[in-house]
Write a protein that holds these residues in place. Sequence first.
Motif, PDB file in Angstrom:
ATOM      1  N   ALA A  99       0.927  -1.312  -0.095  1.00  0.00           N
ATOM      2  CA  ALA A  99      -0.051   0.016   0.030  1.00  0.00           C
ATOM      3  C   ALA A  99       0.839   1.333   0.035  1.00  0.00           C
ATOM      4  O   ALA A  99       0.169   2.436  -0.393  1.00  0.00           O
ATOM      5  CB  ALA A  99      -0.868   0.065   1.352  1.00  0.00           C
ATOM      6  N   SER A 100       2.302   1.032   0.168  1.00  0.00           N
ATOM      7  CA  SER A 100       2.862   2.344   0.254  1.00  0.00           C
ATOM      8  C   SER A 100       3.489   2.786  -1.053  1.00  0.00           C
ATOM      9  O   SER A 100       3.971   3.700  -1.090  1.00  0.00           O
ATOM     10  CB  SER A 100       4.338   2.089   1.337  1.00  0.00           C
ATOM     11  N   ARG A 101       3.051   1.973  -2.075  1.00  0.00           N
ATOM     12  CA  ARG A 101       3.515   2.371  -3.446  1.00  0.00           C
ATOM     13  C   ARG A 101       2.656   3.110  -3.983  1.00  0.00           C
ATOM     14  O   ARG A 101       1.328   2.965  -3.710  1.00  0.00           O
ATOM     15  CB  ARG A 101       3.684   0.738  -4.212  1.00  0.00           C
ATOM     16  N   LEU A 102       3.287   4.034  -5.069  1.00  0.00           N
ATOM     17  CA  LEU A 102       2.206   4.906  -5.447  1.00  0.00           C
ATOM     18  C   LEU A 102       1.418   4.397  -6.728  1.00  0.00           C
ATOM     19  O   LEU A 102       1.756   4.801  -7.689  1.00  0.00           O
ATOM     20  CB  LEU A 102       2.816   6.378  -5.904  1.00  0.00           C
ATOM     21  N   HIS A 103       0.557   3.702  -6.562  1.00  0.00           N
ATOM     22  CA  HIS A 103      -0.136   2.853  -7.718  1.00  0.00           C
ATOM     23  C   HIS A 103      -1.031   3.877  -8.633  1.00  0.00           C
ATOM     24  O   HIS A 103      -0.766   3.426  -9.732  1.00  0.00           O
ATOM     25  CB  HIS A 103      -1.103   1.851  -6.828  1.00  0.00           C
ATOM     26  N   TYR A 104      -1.742   4.868  -8.073  1.00  0.00           N
ATOM     27  CA  TYR A 104      -2.283   5.681  -8.910  1.00  0.00           C
ATOM     28  C   TYR A 104      -1.475   6.711  -9.381  1.00  0.00           C
ATOM     29  O   TYR A 104      -0.888   7.567  -8.777  1.00  0.00           O
ATOM     30  CB  TYR A 104      -3.556   6.266  -8.327  1.00  0.00           C
ATOM     31  N   LEU A 105      -1.571   7.024 -10.795  1.00  0.00           N
ATOM     32  CA  LEU A 105      -0.557   8.071 -11.218  1.00  0.00           C
ATOM     33  C   LEU A 105      -0.856   9.646 -10.796  1.00  0.00           C
ATOM     34  O   LEU A 105       0.338  10.235 -10.293  1.00  0.00           O
ATOM     35  CB  LEU A 105      -0.584   8.166 -12.712  1.00  0.00           C
TER      36      LEU A 105
END
Length: 215
Positions: free
Chosen positions: A53-59
Amino acid sequence: VCSVNLTGLDCVTFFESALAVARMLRRGGRTPEALLTEVTFMRYRDGRVTDYASRLHYLSDWFFDNDARRVVRVITGDLPGAVPFTKRVGYMSAHPETYRQLKANPGLVAKIARVEADINARATHYLPKEKVAAARGLLKTGDIVGITTTIDGLDCSHSGLCYRDDGGVVRLLHASTTRKAVVLDEDLASYLAGVSTQTGIMVARPLEVVRPAVP
């Protein structure tokens, strides 16, 4: 754990890796470790890996977080014709079965949903695709383009880099899923016009890095 695979890029990891290499070289770095440091700093919220969840998935979230940390400056709102982006994100929490990490860790879905709520609470802009041709004079080589989409729950479905050719035409440099390669495509406005599910763009401009080398 953050990793970089330069032989298997998607549209996001392509521009992310290109920017990471540029930032690394600008700092004087030349090692795989220095590259990984740059990618980690950009890819994860506040530059820290904790969980999926710490990854910036949405641009739009990637743009927001990296703007806050002076990696890029989001310039979408400065472009003529830009309008508020009111579409809500929620695809990941609505379709956790499509992500192996969420299938394996159902407890992360609630964390992803909180991230989505934060994104939806922000004021964001986009440039509708019919306005891109008029604004292309303000776009520069290296600008990061997020392509907004009609797909429910997503902000952007594709991304790439602007490239202004010798004739002054702003083209899209991107990792193409259909052609399975990094390609320099046609005029950006024409590219967008040719895909019915693409609605416009968000744009972030990379900023100069601090000179000291990253370990």
